[in-house]
Design an enzyme around this catalytic site. Structure first.
Site, PDB file in Angstrom:
ATOM      1  N   ARG A  93      58.486 -51.576  83.725  1.00 38.44           N
ATOM      2  CA  ARG A  93      58.174 -52.307  84.959  1.00 38.44           C
ATOM      3  C   ARG A  93      57.169 -51.575  85.852  1.00 38.44           C
ATOM      4  NH1 ARG A  93      64.534 -53.280  86.076  1.00 38.44           N
ATOM      5  NH2 ARG A  93      64.626 -51.466  84.706  1.00 38.44           N
TER       6      ARG A  93
ATOM      7  N   GLU B 157      75.779 -56.322  84.695  1.00 41.21           N
ATOM      8  CA  GLU B 157      74.345 -56.136  84.886  1.00 41.21           C
ATOM      9  C   GLU B 157      73.701 -57.451  85.333  1.00 41.21           C
ATOM     10  OE1 GLU B 157      72.766 -53.226  84.877  1.00 41.21           O
ATOM     11  OE2 GLU B 157      74.778 -52.424  84.588  1.00 41.21           O
TER      12      GLU B 157
ATOM     13  N   LEU C 286      69.522 -39.077  83.195  1.00 40.97           N
ATOM     14  CA  LEU C 286      68.914 -40.013  82.238  1.00 40.97           C
ATOM     15  C   LEU C 286      67.443 -40.225  82.567  1.00 40.97           C
ATOM     16  CD1 LEU C 286      71.794 -42.612  82.049  1.00 40.97           C
ATOM     17  CD2 LEU C 286      71.447 -40.509  80.717  1.00 40.97           C
TER      18      LEU C 286
ATOM     19  N   ASN D 124      76.214 -50.997  91.784  1.00 30.21           N
ATOM     20  CA  ASN D 124      76.348 -49.703  91.130  1.00 30.21           C
ATOM     21  C   ASN D 124      75.096 -48.859  91.354  1.00 30.21           C
ATOM     22  OD1 ASN D 124      76.934 -47.644  89.253  1.00 30.21           O
ATOM     23  ND2 ASN D 124      76.025 -48.824  87.572  1.00 30.21           N
TER      24      ASN D 124
ATOM     25  N   LYS E 201      58.194 -42.987  83.414  1.00 30.51           N
ATOM     26  CA  LYS E 201      58.625 -43.400  84.753  1.00 30.51           C
ATOM     27  C   LYS E 201      59.062 -42.239  85.639  1.00 30.51           C
ATOM     28  CE  LYS E 201      62.546 -45.901  85.569  1.00 30.51           C
ATOM     29  NZ  LYS E 201      63.302 -47.134  85.907  1.00 30.51           N
TER      30      LYS E 201
ATOM     31  N   GLN F  10      66.450 -38.528  73.116  1.00 23.50           N
ATOM     32  CA  GLN F  10      66.992 -39.823  72.710  1.00 23.50           C
ATOM     33  C   GLN F  10      65.855 -40.519  71.950  1.00 23.50           C
ATOM     34  OE1 GLN F  10      67.518 -42.793  75.764  1.00 23.50           O
ATOM     35  NE2 GLN F  10      69.111 -43.871  74.625  1.00 23.50           N
TER      36      GLN F  10
HETATM   37  C1  UD1 Z   1      71.007 -49.127  85.881  1.00 21.75           C
HETATM   38  C2  UD1 Z   1      72.466 -49.549  85.735  1.00 21.75           C
HETATM   39  C3  UD1 Z   1      72.818 -50.486  86.880  1.00 21.75           C
HETATM   40  C4  UD1 Z   1      72.547 -49.811  88.205  1.00 21.75           C
HETATM   41  C5  UD1 Z   1      71.107 -49.298  88.271  1.00 21.75           C
HETATM   42  C6  UD1 Z   1      70.923 -48.440  89.512  1.00 21.75           C
HETATM   43  C7  UD1 Z   1      72.990 -49.586  83.343  1.00 21.75           C
HETATM   44  C8  UD1 Z   1      73.135 -50.440  82.131  1.00 21.75           C
HETATM   45  N1  UD1 Z   1      72.636 -50.219  84.479  1.00 21.75           N
HETATM   46  O1  UD1 Z   1      70.194 -50.285  85.736  1.00 21.75           O
HETATM   47  O2  UD1 Z   1      74.186 -50.847  86.817  1.00 21.75           O
HETATM   48  O3  UD1 Z   1      72.799 -50.694  89.266  1.00 21.75           O
HETATM   49  O4  UD1 Z   1      70.814 -48.479  87.125  1.00 21.75           O
HETATM   50  O5  UD1 Z   1      69.590 -48.105  89.725  1.00 21.75           O
HETATM   51  O6  UD1 Z   1      73.215 -48.406  83.261  1.00 21.75           O
HETATM   52  N2  UD1 Z   1      67.489 -44.619  80.336  1.00 21.75           N
HETATM   53  C9  UD1 Z   1      67.530 -43.754  79.263  1.00 21.75           C
HETATM   54  N3  UD1 Z   1      67.674 -44.272  78.026  1.00 21.75           N
HETATM   55  C10 UD1 Z   1      67.808 -45.602  77.790  1.00 21.75           C
HETATM   56  C11 UD1 Z   1      67.775 -46.482  78.909  1.00 21.75           C
HETATM   57  C12 UD1 Z   1      67.624 -45.962  80.171  1.00 21.75           C
HETATM   58  O7  UD1 Z   1      67.411 -42.542  79.420  1.00 21.75           O
HETATM   59  O8  UD1 Z   1      67.961 -45.972  76.614  1.00 21.75           O
HETATM   60  C13 UD1 Z   1      67.332 -44.043  81.694  1.00 21.75           C
HETATM   61  C14 UD1 Z   1      66.117 -44.543  82.447  1.00 21.75           C
HETATM   62  O9  UD1 Z   1      65.035 -43.645  82.259  1.00 21.75           O
HETATM   63  C15 UD1 Z   1      66.579 -44.522  83.897  1.00 21.75           C
HETATM   64  C16 UD1 Z   1      68.081 -44.692  83.796  1.00 21.75           C
HETATM   65  O10 UD1 Z   1      68.438 -44.433  82.449  1.00 21.75           O
HETATM   66  O11 UD1 Z   1      66.294 -43.286  84.529  1.00 21.75           O
HETATM   67  C17 UD1 Z   1      68.518 -46.090  84.191  1.00 21.75           C
HETATM   68  O12 UD1 Z   1      67.842 -47.021  83.348  1.00 21.75           O
HETATM   69  P1  UD1 Z   1      67.154 -48.318  83.944  1.00 21.75           P
HETATM   70  O13 UD1 Z   1      66.528 -49.058  82.837  1.00 21.75           O
HETATM   71  O14 UD1 Z   1      66.318 -47.973  85.103  1.00 21.75           O
HETATM   72  O15 UD1 Z   1      68.470 -49.103  84.409  1.00 21.75           O
HETATM   73  P2  UD1 Z   1      68.583 -50.210  85.529  1.00 21.75           P
HETATM   74  O16 UD1 Z   1      68.156 -51.522  84.949  1.00 21.75           O
HETATM   75  O17 UD1 Z   1      67.928 -49.798  86.763  1.00 21.75           O
HETATM   76 CA    CA Z   2      66.683 -48.053  87.368  1.00 18.04          CA
END
Ligand code: UD1
Ligand code: CA
Length: 459
Positions: A17, A154, A10, A169, A24, A77
């Protein structure tokens, strides 16, 4: 038969942030984008395919990571509606019956070995968790009275009681593709962020009566995420320490390890010594006994055994083919090739210049687009004038030549073997071998000349 392994990384998040114009996952860590570290780790699992979900700045992400690595399936996406939505975008490209390993692109310290227990898990859904003293920012793993995993909450949706849970997680999970598709289809967005959370699949799976395996990651550093610059700096410290430990274990001396930065691969021979404040970038190879003095910066260099680089020298794209001394305060630019016994001293800049054995430029010189013969000696302040304002020209200095201090060699020019050039010469034509050439005005003295004296009464 084991199911085909597909990996979904992902990488579509904006990373608000980080407060950056850069996506990122392209934030650098140890000299490479975060995402590159993750891709290297997953390649070690030998998957059928790696699907990278990109969004904001996706073109930049592809451009940065398309070359020099195995092929990826890039998935767009278009709207960032959450991690669950992101995974859904990749599902059409994953065949029925596959196992899907999902991991975030902002988890750069992950290693292949860290992921291996998930590959071995047999439950329809398994996630990788870890324990932290400060769980802020992570999804908390919820268990029932019997210890069964029943969900992930979360940070922003958690109650005070849930916030103190120290088991969190990592963002990595593995699931059967078809079950995952079903759970994702049922995930809603009624939460604090209005997003489709991948992590909601855990509660759905548990409610279905599916076994959910929570594997505890032994080294929590491996799965730490970087959401802001402070966390990125924390991960950088861990990565640097790992790289330095590996070098020291291989026999490299780092008298002040915490003051050395390794921003790319370094290959070292035996008994190499790297002093305080050294930064190594790109791809460097240091032969046996090489010594790098304090404060030096090296990028993409190959230094032969016995080469010594004295303090505060900056070397880029330079090569030594035998033991040389360089610096202090030397600047070697790309295309510099030095043979054994060469000496490049303080405040000497070289570029696209080959020095044959035992040639010397000991002080205050610029040597560019040049060939310096064996044993030739360039006096202090020797300058190759290689640029006429439009084109670059070559300077060839023969073996054994001696160029007097403060001489300007106006290229194209050839200095013959064993030629001697008088100090302060400006040479704009070829210089014959075995002769003294002086190209400067002769000193004149005016006997009886008097200095002016100050007139009285005037200020
Ligand atoms: C996420 C997890 C959390 C975990 C943490 C670990 C979820 C909802 N939460 O939170 O449980 O403890 O990671 O670091 O999954 N991304 C996409 N598309 C989106 C949103 C995010 O590709 O629509 C990608 C971001 O680029 C990133 C990853 O998904 O690489 C995680 O997203 P991020 O926003 O960093 O989630 P956290 O708040 O860190
Ligand atoms: Ca993250």
């Amino acid at each position: 038969m084991t199911a085909e392994l597909h990996i979904v990384v992902l990488a579509a998040g904006e990373g608000r942030r980080m407060n950056s114009d850069r996506p990122k996952v392209l934030q650098p860590l140890g000299g490479a984008p975060m995402l590159e570290h993750v891709l290297v780790a997953v390649d070690g699992l030998d998957p059928a395919a790696v699907h990278v979900v990109i969004g904001a700045g996706g073109d930049q992400v592809r451009a940065a990571l398309e070359t020099g690595m195995p092929e990826r399936r890039w998935v767009e996406q278009h709207q960032r509606l959450g991690t669950g939505h992101a995974v859904e975008q990749a599902l059409p490209g994953i065949p029925a019956g596959a196992r899907v390993l999902v991991l975030p692109g902002d988890m750069p310290l992950v290693r292949t070995e860290t992921l291996r227990p998930l590959i071995d898990a047999t439950a329809p859904l398994a996630l990788l968790g870890f324990r932290v003293d400060d769980p802020t920012g992570y999804g908390r793993i919820l268990r029932d009275d019997t210890g069964r995993v029943v969900g992930i909450r979360e940070e922003r949706d958690a109650s005070d009681a849930e916030r103190v849970i120290g088991e969190v997680n990592s963002g990595v999970l593995i699931a059967d593709r078809d079950r995952l598709a079903d759970w994702l289809g049922r995930v809603g967005c009624d939460n604090a962020q209005g997003e489709y959370y991948l992590t909601d699949c855990i509660a759905l799976a548990a409610a279905d009566g599916s076994a959910v395996d929570a594997i505890v990651c032994a080294d929590s550093d491996d799965v730490r995420g970087a959401n802001d610059r402070a966390q990125l700096a924390d991960l950088e410290r861990v990565l640097q320490q790992r790289r330095r430990d590996a070098l020291m274990a291989a026999g490299v001396s780092l008298p002040v390890p915490e003051a050395v930065q390794l921003r790319g691969p370094v290959e070292c021979g035996r008994d190499v010594r790297i002093d305080a404040g050294v930064v190594l970038e790109g791809d460097n190879r240091l032969g046996d006994g090489v010594e790098i003095g304090p404060g030096c910066v090296l990028r993409d260099c190959r230094l032969a055994a016995g080469t010594r680089v004295a303090p505060y020298s900056v070397l880029e794209g330079a090569e030594t083919t035998g033991a040389c001394t360089i610096g202090p305060f030397a600047r070697l630019r790309p295309g510099t090739v030095l043979a054994a016994g060469v000496k490049i001293g303080n405040f000497v800049e070289t570029k696209n210049a080959r020095f044959a054995e035992a040639a010397k430029a000991s002080h205050l010189s610029y040597v560019g687009d040049a060939e310096v013969g064996e044993g030739a000696n360039l006096g202090a302040g020797t300058i190759t004038c290689n640029y006429d304002g439009a084109n670059k020209h070559r300077t060839v200095i023969g073996a054994g030549a001696f160029v007097g201090s403060n001489s300007a060699l106006v290229a194209p020019v050839t200095v013959g073997e064993r030629a001697t050039i008088g100090a302060g010469s400006v040479v704009s034509g070829d210089v014959p071998a075995d002769a003294l050439t002086v190209a400067r005005a002769r000193a004149r003295s005016l006997p009886g000349w008097r200095r002016p004296t100050k007139k009285t009464g005037e200020s």
